[in-house]
Design an enzyme around this catalytic site. Structure first.
Site, PDB file in Angstrom:
ATOM      1  N   CYS A 111      70.899  39.791  78.816  1.00 41.58           N
ATOM      2  CA  CYS A 111      71.056  40.932  79.709  1.00 41.58           C
ATOM      3  C   CYS A 111      71.066  42.175  78.854  1.00 41.58           C
ATOM      4  O   CYS A 111      71.495  42.167  77.724  1.00 41.58           O
ATOM      5  CB  CYS A 111      72.337  40.896  80.513  1.00 41.58           C
ATOM      6  SG  CYS A 111      72.427  42.345  81.579  1.00 41.58           S
ATOM      7  N   CYS A 114      75.944  45.323  78.915  1.00 40.84           N
ATOM      8  CA  CYS A 114      77.080  44.459  78.609  1.00 40.84           C
ATOM      9  C   CYS A 114      77.894  44.174  79.866  1.00 40.84           C
ATOM     10  O   CYS A 114      78.613  43.212  79.952  1.00 40.84           O
ATOM     11  CB  CYS A 114      77.958  45.049  77.527  1.00 40.84           C
ATOM     12  SG  CYS A 114      78.758  46.565  78.008  1.00 40.84           S
ATOM     13  N   SER A 115      77.766  45.010  80.865  1.00 39.25           N
ATOM     14  CA  SER A 115      78.543  44.759  82.077  1.00 39.25           C
ATOM     15  C   SER A 115      77.982  43.568  82.853  1.00 39.25           C
ATOM     16  O   SER A 115      78.627  43.052  83.743  1.00 39.25           O
ATOM     17  CB  SER A 115      78.558  46.001  82.968  1.00 39.25           C
ATOM     18  OG  SER A 115      77.246  46.352  83.323  1.00 39.25           O
ATOM     19  N   CYS A 116      76.775  43.157  82.505  1.00 45.79           N
ATOM     20  CA  CYS A 116      76.178  42.009  83.170  1.00 45.79           C
ATOM     21  C   CYS A 116      76.498  40.724  82.417  1.00 45.79           C
ATOM     22  O   CYS A 116      75.637  39.878  82.225  1.00 45.79           O
ATOM     23  CB  CYS A 116      74.669  42.163  83.267  1.00 45.79           C
ATOM     24  SG  CYS A 116      74.200  43.536  84.303  1.00 45.79           S
TER      25      CYS A 116
END
Lengths: 213, 118
Positions: A111, A114-116
């Protein structure tokens, strides 16, 4: 039931930061501009906490899928619900999809944000996961990336690379290692590394635990 | 990973069995690390920080120290302390938040979000 059946219900063409993320980023920008913090040094410090976010819940999910065929079926059908059964839920209610490694297929997750990262099951994202080279090369040259992680797969193994979105996060179910018949879920969970659930590693060989003991 | 002794005076800090901090989301680790770095840079003493956090936590009636809400209060206390220390001018944090929100919405998914110019 294959993960391929899942279609993307929404077409999100831009990114979104939560209220909390906006506040944290605002503070970081302010402190960086004032010269009080240095982002690389901050990342370095955060890296030392990598294993400190929650327990490695994902390992328990994988171990249960290995030992309980009914659970495995529920997990492949609706990973969000199956993971929630074990009490692991994300704050943002992200949608989880489990992808299973077999003799013929190896799954790997990438991804660009980083939030994914499914941190409710995997903890903090490792720094390399967020790095530009991994993000671009995982798609272009997955075999080369795997080799750097010391993962050698047979030439005829198909490698599937899954690109997470803001809505969908993937959990790789690694292959259960041979020689673990009759093992308890707890013992099996020790074989499930974080990288094996991202697809940049395999589950540990049982002999590696004996070495540690 | 253990923390310097003075950090252990932080009110109700969640710790694991090894004496390291425990987080339930990546942003919590980030705000914790930023607090440590700002302290190291001399923005405030750890005593001042403990006091600011304590004041924020005292707003919480029942004191049920759930990790999630704990770091929500940590974030609020950090914003308050930086404003009190004049590191953040009035409205500055709100402006930066707006700028990040705008940057995120202008960024196609899959690209890193970058703040062009706040």
């Amino acid at each position: 039931m294959s993960a391929h059946d899942h279609d993307h219900p929404h077409d999100h063409d831009h990114s979104e930061l939560s209220e909390i993320e906006l506040r944290v980023r605002a503070l970081e920008t302010l402190l960086t501009e004032k010269g009080y913090i240095d982002p690389p040094a901050l990342d370095e410090l955060i890296e030392t906490y990598e294993t400190k976010i929650g327990p490695r819940n994902g390992a328990l999910v994988v171990a249960k899928a290995w030992t309980d065929p009914d659970y495995r079926e529920r997990l492949m059908k609706d990973a969000t619900a199956a993971i929630a059964e074990l009490g692991f839920t994300g704050r943002q209610g992200e949608h989880m999809v489990a992808v299973e490694n077999t003799d013929d297929i190896h799954n790997m997750v990438v991804c660009t944000l980083c939030s994914c990262y499914p941190w409710t099951v995997l903890g903090l994202p490792p720094v390399w996961y967020k790095s530009a080279p991994y993000r671009s090369r995982a798609v272009r040259d997955p075999r080369g990336v795997l080799a750097e992680f010391k993962v050698e797969l047979p030439d005829d193994t198909e490698i599937r690379v899954w690109d997470s979105t803001a809505e969908i996060r993937y959990l790789v179910i690694p292959k259960r290692p041979a020689g673990t018949d009759g093992w308890s879920e707890e013992r099996l969970a020790d074989l499930v590394t974080r990288n094996s659930m991202i697809g940049t590693g395999l589950a540990l060989d049982p002999s590696s635990l004996e070495d540690a003991a | 990973m253990t923390l310097p002794a003075e950090y252990l005076a932080t009110p109700r800090l969640p710790l694991d069995e090894d004496g390291g901090p425990v987080f339930s989301a990546p942003w919590e680790a980030r705000i914790f690390a930023m607090t440590v770095k700002a302290h190291e840079a001399g923005v405030f003493t750890w005593g001042e920080w403990a006091e600011a956090l304590g004041a924020e936590l005292a707003k919480d009636g029942d004191g049920s120290g759930e990790t999630e809400s704990y770091y929500d209060r940590w974030l609020a206390a950090f914003e308050t302390l930086l404003t009190a220390k004049n590191v953040a001018a009035a409205g500055q944090l709100a402006d930066l938040r707006k700028a990040w929100d705008k940057a995120a919405k202008a960024t196609p998914h899959g690209k890193p979000i970058v703040l062009e110019n706040a």
